[in-house]
Design a protein around this motif. Structure first.
Motif, PDB file in Angstrom:
ATOM      1  N   TYR A  33       0.858  -1.177   0.000  1.00 44.11           N
ATOM      2  CA  TYR A  33       0.000   0.000   0.000  1.00 44.11           C
ATOM      3  C   TYR A  33       0.895   1.228   0.000  1.00 44.11           C
ATOM      4  CZ  TYR A  33      -3.402  -3.513   1.091  1.00 44.11           C
ATOM      5  OH  TYR A  33      -4.174  -4.632   1.029  1.00 44.11           O
ATOM      6  N   ASP A  34       0.894   1.932  -1.137  1.00 45.77           N
ATOM      7  CA  ASP A  34       1.844   3.022  -1.345  1.00 45.77           C
ATOM      8  C   ASP A  34       1.668   4.163  -0.353  1.00 45.77           C
ATOM      9  OD1 ASP A  34       3.032   1.702  -3.342  1.00 45.77           O
ATOM     10  OD2 ASP A  34       2.197   2.882  -4.985  1.00 45.77           O
ATOM     11  N   GLN A  35       0.437   4.368   0.103  1.00 45.17           N
ATOM     12  CA  GLN A  35       0.212   5.526   0.967  1.00 45.17           C
ATOM     13  C   GLN A  35       0.616   5.238   2.413  1.00 45.17           C
ATOM     14  OE1 GLN A  35      -2.056   3.452   0.056  1.00 45.17           O
ATOM     15  NE2 GLN A  35      -3.676   3.230   1.565  1.00 45.17           N
ATOM     16  N   ASP A  91       4.019   0.320   8.602  1.00 42.32           N
ATOM     17  CA  ASP A  91       2.566   0.157   8.659  1.00 42.32           C
ATOM     18  C   ASP A  91       2.101  -0.985   7.768  1.00 42.32           C
ATOM     19  OD1 ASP A  91       1.994   1.997  10.553  1.00 42.32           O
ATOM     20  OD2 ASP A  91       1.584   3.637   9.156  1.00 42.32           O
ATOM     21  N   ASN A  92       2.745  -1.124   6.609  1.00 46.37           N
ATOM     22  CA  ASN A  92       2.408  -2.250   5.744  1.00 46.37           C
ATOM     23  C   ASN A  92       2.654  -3.566   6.463  1.00 46.37           C
ATOM     24  OD1 ASN A  92       1.543  -1.992   2.801  1.00 46.37           O
ATOM     25  ND2 ASN A  92       3.009  -0.304   2.964  1.00 46.37           N
ATOM     26  N   LEU A  93       3.799  -3.655   7.138  1.00 46.53           N
ATOM     27  CA  LEU A  93       4.101  -4.889   7.862  1.00 46.53           C
ATOM     28  C   LEU A  93       3.163  -5.069   9.051  1.00 46.53           C
ATOM     29  CD1 LEU A  93       7.984  -5.221   7.847  1.00 46.53           C
ATOM     30  CD2 LEU A  93       6.303  -6.043   6.224  1.00 46.53           C
ATOM     31  N   ARG A  94       2.758  -3.933   9.665  1.00 45.75           N
ATOM     32  CA  ARG A  94       1.845  -4.024  10.809  1.00 45.75           C
ATOM     33  C   ARG A  94       0.520  -4.639  10.382  1.00 45.75           C
ATOM     34  NH1 ARG A  94       3.744   1.406  12.341  1.00 45.75           N
ATOM     35  NH2 ARG A  94       5.428   0.935  13.780  1.00 45.75           N
ATOM     36  N   TYR A  95       0.041  -4.232   9.204  1.00 42.61           N
ATOM     37  CA  TYR A  95      -1.216  -4.786   8.703  1.00 42.61           C
ATOM     38  C   TYR A  95      -1.083  -6.299   8.538  1.00 42.61           C
ATOM     39  CZ  TYR A  95      -5.220  -5.365   5.547  1.00 42.61           C
ATOM     40  OH  TYR A  95      -6.394  -5.763   4.953  1.00 42.61           O
ATOM     41  N   THR A  96      -0.017  -6.737   7.891  1.00 45.05           N
ATOM     42  CA  THR A  96       0.194  -8.178   7.712  1.00 45.05           C
ATOM     43  C   THR A  96       0.304  -8.873   9.061  1.00 45.05           C
ATOM     44  OG1 THR A  96       1.552  -7.472   5.870  1.00 45.05           O
ATOM     45  CG2 THR A  96       1.521  -9.799   6.336  1.00 45.05           C
ATOM     46  N   ALA A  97       1.047  -8.259   9.982  1.00 46.30           N
ATOM     47  CA  ALA A  97       1.255  -8.875  11.293  1.00 46.30           C
ATOM     48  C   ALA A  97      -0.064  -9.029  12.032  1.00 46.30           C
ATOM     49  CB  ALA A  97       2.220  -8.034  12.119  1.00 46.30           C
ATOM     50  N   ARG A  98      -0.946  -8.036  11.871  1.00 41.13           N
ATOM     51  CA  ARG A  98      -2.253  -8.146  12.521  1.00 41.13           C
ATOM     52  C   ARG A  98      -3.083  -9.237  11.871  1.00 41.13           C
ATOM     53  NH1 ARG A  98      -3.068  -2.501  12.617  1.00 41.13           N
ATOM     54  NH2 ARG A  98      -5.076  -2.751  11.619  1.00 41.13           N
ATOM     55  N   LEU A  99      -2.960  -9.359  10.538  1.00 44.88           N
ATOM     56  CA  LEU A  99      -3.686 -10.438   9.854  1.00 44.88           C
ATOM     57  C   LEU A  99      -3.210 -11.800  10.340  1.00 44.88           C
ATOM     58  CD1 LEU A  99      -3.889  -9.211   6.148  1.00 44.88           C
ATOM     59  CD2 LEU A  99      -5.751  -9.425   7.762  1.00 44.88           C
ATOM     60  N   ILE A 100      -1.886 -11.907  10.577  1.00 46.25           N
ATOM     61  CA  ILE A 100      -1.354 -13.169  11.070  1.00 46.25           C
ATOM     62  C   ILE A 100      -1.820 -13.399  12.503  1.00 46.25           C
ATOM     63  CG2 ILE A 100       0.781 -14.435  11.595  1.00 46.25           C
ATOM     64  CD1 ILE A 100       2.112 -12.682   9.394  1.00 46.25           C
ATOM     65  N   GLY A 101      -1.983 -12.310  13.243  1.00 46.04           N
ATOM     66  CA  GLY A 101      -2.497 -12.419  14.598  1.00 46.04           C
ATOM     67  C   GLY A 101      -1.463 -12.227  15.692  1.00 46.04           C
ATOM     68  N   THR A 113       7.525   5.786  -2.132  1.00 49.54           N
ATOM     69  CA  THR A 113       8.813   6.362  -2.518  1.00 49.54           C
ATOM     70  C   THR A 113       9.879   5.287  -2.718  1.00 49.54           C
ATOM     71  OG1 THR A 113       9.521   6.557  -0.212  1.00 49.54           O
ATOM     72  CG2 THR A 113       8.306   8.410  -1.118  1.00 49.54           C
ATOM     73  N   PHE A 114       9.526   4.029  -2.524  1.00 57.26           N
ATOM     74  CA  PHE A 114      10.529   2.958  -2.561  1.00 57.26           C
ATOM     75  C   PHE A 114      10.872   2.547  -3.989  1.00 57.26           C
ATOM     76  CE2 PHE A 114      10.377   0.672   1.801  1.00 57.26           C
ATOM     77  CZ  PHE A 114      10.485   1.892   2.434  1.00 57.26           C
ATOM     78  N   SER A 115      12.118   2.130  -4.171  1.00 52.26           N
ATOM     79  CA  SER A 115      12.526   1.561  -5.459  1.00 52.26           C
ATOM     80  C   SER A 115      12.085   0.108  -5.500  1.00 52.26           C
ATOM     81  CB  SER A 115      14.040   1.632  -5.608  1.00 52.26           C
ATOM     82  OG  SER A 115      14.648   0.723  -4.722  1.00 52.26           O
ATOM     83  N   ARG A 116      12.215  -0.470  -6.681  1.00 51.36           N
ATOM     84  CA  ARG A 116      11.774  -1.848  -6.843  1.00 51.36           C
ATOM     85  C   ARG A 116      12.558  -2.802  -5.939  1.00 51.36           C
ATOM     86  NH1 ARG A 116       9.059  -5.369  -9.730  1.00 51.36           N
ATOM     87  NH2 ARG A 116      10.227  -7.182 -10.380  1.00 51.36           N
TER      88      ARG A 116
END
Lengths: 320, 322
Positions: free
Chosen positions: B91-93, B98-108, B137-140
């Motif tokens: 999620y670019d925004q 925060d992106n990892l936090r979302y995944t971590a919450r999904l994992i539980g 802002t990240f590169s590939r």
């Protein structure tokens, strides 16, 4: 074949994340500003109108929602126009957006089912709309108090609240449709156009078309025409066709809820008028009962649309 | 490779209507092994990966991931397996953390554990200073590394990486391969797919070469080289001295000696003859400057294999036409 674990694993997480995304998104802020302006404008206009004409109405407050003064239409007209647009605006890119950002396969490789993702998105959209509509509703009531200075009665507040719930259900229909099209179409622009197109069709074209089609299938009887009346068969068919559109259903519900004197939606037979005091208001329960088939119809429509989307989504390949 | 098997596929098949995407493939991946699925685009690598994760239905055959059936127990599989999709998206925004936090919450994961794991994971892929930067802002290369961080954070026992190096510059590729190698040292099995043969050659313990939905060849790169290219070892020598060529030709195991330049010789041998060759040069009072054995290149193996079996290529051509 039974799946392990709950289908709702991660539902809350998805919902909260989507809700946060919605509430901070620019499109939501824009829509909210438009709706606020309309609320202020129409309530102001309605106030002027009410001050001019209505003096002895026991349901004065409900007039805020329904009163219009040319050239400005009433608040419910604006709402019936904007609620679908808001719902579609929130939903049209919800699934294909994930796909196009290539986040879909990454999220689905986490220990959740697709159910949670889809249902979470739907609930988040519904909650966003609920927040927006609640704000609007309070705004209208607050402005009304401010402008006319008479507090609303309990029944008026109850009716206005039922109206709020019904508007949310109506929004749910378009949200489910937007979600469905966001699953079916890979391109967000296509999904938005298709959903908006379908909405315009049901809102503008279908009522006209329903009249035309019913006249073709059941031609008007000259005997009724000679008396200046509508042919019952034609009217019944036209109403049946028109009610296939969620917009028509919503319109009918609003009439029944916000106008307590409404006794029936559709043609009234003489037998129904026996013993009725014309113009006397009905209790809220009776009004809800009149609109109940329409309310159930809206709920059923959104469930059906969601289920279709769910089935399509389950069968869809996630690979980019 | 230890005897511990983490992924086992038997006769795995995927069909789309009439088209066969994956055709009865069987392979195993051991604990701590780096296994490469190699082959051209459309050969069935990604489909195989999605079947392993339970993200697409299995048409036939059996597969077991850490003892679980991905079709029946997808949550158990997905809890233990990390997946880096082809051209991973975030999620670019949102920020990297925060992106990892979302995944971590999904994992539980619980809050405290979440933050600890995210911090460690970002640190290990070298993104800790970008934790609060938006992913937009990240590169590939940074995105790919963030994808690996997600797998690390998950504490996955198997990392499945789909085309992890495609579209990266050489520097970013090298960084990524270093991180992938580190997985191995921690006992994490890695299954990676690629169409870039020579890049992954360096990290894979074993490879499976895909062609038109089948595994054409499987084994370690050097084994495959011997099997397909046949000729065994090629040893290059650079040395000064007279009559070295004739002497080296007499070394047991050497089939042929070739003069490749002034003072440069190439030995074609059945086995690794470097020790004997070195001893021979020294015995002849020659001055040894360079001695090296050529590793068989996957590219050569691949080209050679499919050139030698026109039926394989023909079949693929027919599939594309259909």
């Amino acid at each position: 074949m039974r799946r392990e674990g709950s289908a709702f694993n991660g539902l809350g997480v998805v919902m909260l994340k989507e809700l946060a995304d919605h509430l901070t998104s620019i499109r939501f802020i824009i829509l909210e500003i438009i709706v606020m302006l309309i609320a202020v404008g129409t309530v102001y206009v309605a106030t002027q109108q009410i001050k001019d004409t209505v003096a002895q109405d026991p349901f004065l407050f409900l007039k805020f929602f329904t009163t219009s003064r040319a050239p400005l239409p009433s608040f419910i007209f604006w709402l019936s126009l904007l609620v679908p647009v808001m719902a579609i605006g929130l939903a049209f890119d919800s699934v294909n957006g994930e796909y196009n950002r290539r986040t879909l396969s990454r999220i689905l490789s986490q220990p959740i089912y697709r159910d949670a993702l889809l249902f979470g998105k739907f609930l988040a959209g519904l909650m966003t709309l609920a927040i927006a509509l609640l704000v609007l509703w309070l705004l209208v009531i607050g402005l009304g108090l401010l402008f006319i200075g008479i507090p609303p009665g309990g029944e008026e507040v109850a009716r206005a609240f039922v109206f709020l719930l019904v508007t949310l259900i109506y929004a749910g229909v378009w949200l489910a449709l937007g979600l469905l099209f966001s699953i079916v179409f890979r391109s967000a622009a296509t999904a938005a156009l298709a959903t908006l197109g379908l909405w315009l069709f049901f809102y503008v074209i279908w009522p006209v078309l329903a009249g035309e089609i019913s006249q073709i299938i059941v031609p008007p009887d000259p005997r009724y025409m000679a008396l200046g009346l509508q042919t019952p068969g034609t009217v019944v068919l036209e109403q049946f066709l028109a009610r296939l559109s969620p917009s028509t259903l919503f319109g009918e519900i609003v009439v029944a809820i916000l106008d307590p004197t409404t006794r029936a939606l559709g043609p009234i037979y003489l037998s129904q008028l026996q013993g009725a005091v014309l113009g006397a208001p009905l209790p809220l329960g009776a009004s809800v009962l009149i609109a109940w088939p329409q309310i159930v119809g809206l709920i059923a429509t959104s469930i059906i649309l969601f289920v279709i989307g769910y089935v399509v989504f389950q069968r869809q390949e996630v690979r980019a | 490779m230890s005897g511990d098997i983490v992924i086992e596929a038997k006769g795995l098949t995927k069909t789309y209507g009439q088209a066969v995407a994956v055709d009865h493939i069987s392979f195993t991946v051991g604990r701590g092994e780096i296994f490469g699925l190699l082959g051209p685009n459309g050969a069935g690598k990604t489909t195989t990966i999605l079947m392993l994760l339970g993200l697409t239905d299995i048409s036939g055959g059996q597969v077991s991931v850490l003892g679980f059936n991905p079709a029946r127990e997808p949550l158990s599989v997905k809890r233990r397996v990390g997946y880096l999709p082809d051209t991973v998206g975030f999620y670019d925004q949102l920020t990297a953390a925060d992106n990892l936090r979302y995944t971590a919450r999904l994992i539980g994961f619980r809050l405290a554990e979440r933050e600890k794991r995210i911090g460690e994971a970002l640190d290990r892929v070298g993104l800790s200073e970008f934790a609060e930067h938006r992913v937009g802002t990240f590169s590939r290369g940074m995105r790919q590394r963030l994808g690996l961080a997600e797998i690390l954070m998950k504490g996955a026992q198997i990392a499945i990486l789909d085309e992890p190096t495609s579209g990266l510059d050489p520097h970013a590729t090298a960084e990524l391969l270093t991180i992938i190698r580190r997985f191995k040292t921690e006992g994490v099995s890695v299954l990676l797919s690629s169409h870039l043969l020579e890049r992954v050659q360096s990290v894979c313990d074993r490879v499976a070469l895909f062609s038109a939905g089948r595994i054409a060849l499987m084994g370690s790169v050097s084994d495959l080289g011997r099997e397909v290219l046949g000729s065994g070892y090629v040893v290059d020598i650079e040395a000064e001295g007279s009559g070295l060529g004739e002497r080296l030709a007499l070394v047991p195991g050497v089939n042929r000696v070739e003069q490749t330049g002034i003072g440069k010789l190439r030995l074609h041998a059945d086995r690794d003859v470097r020790p004997e060759a070195a001893a021979e040069v020294v015995a002849q009072h020659g001055r040894l400057k360079f001695l090296g054995v050529q590793e068989p290149s996957l590219e050569a193996i691949y080209t050679h294999y499919f050139a030698a079996r026109p039926d394989g290529t023909l079949k693929e051509g027919a599939r594309h036409a259909a």
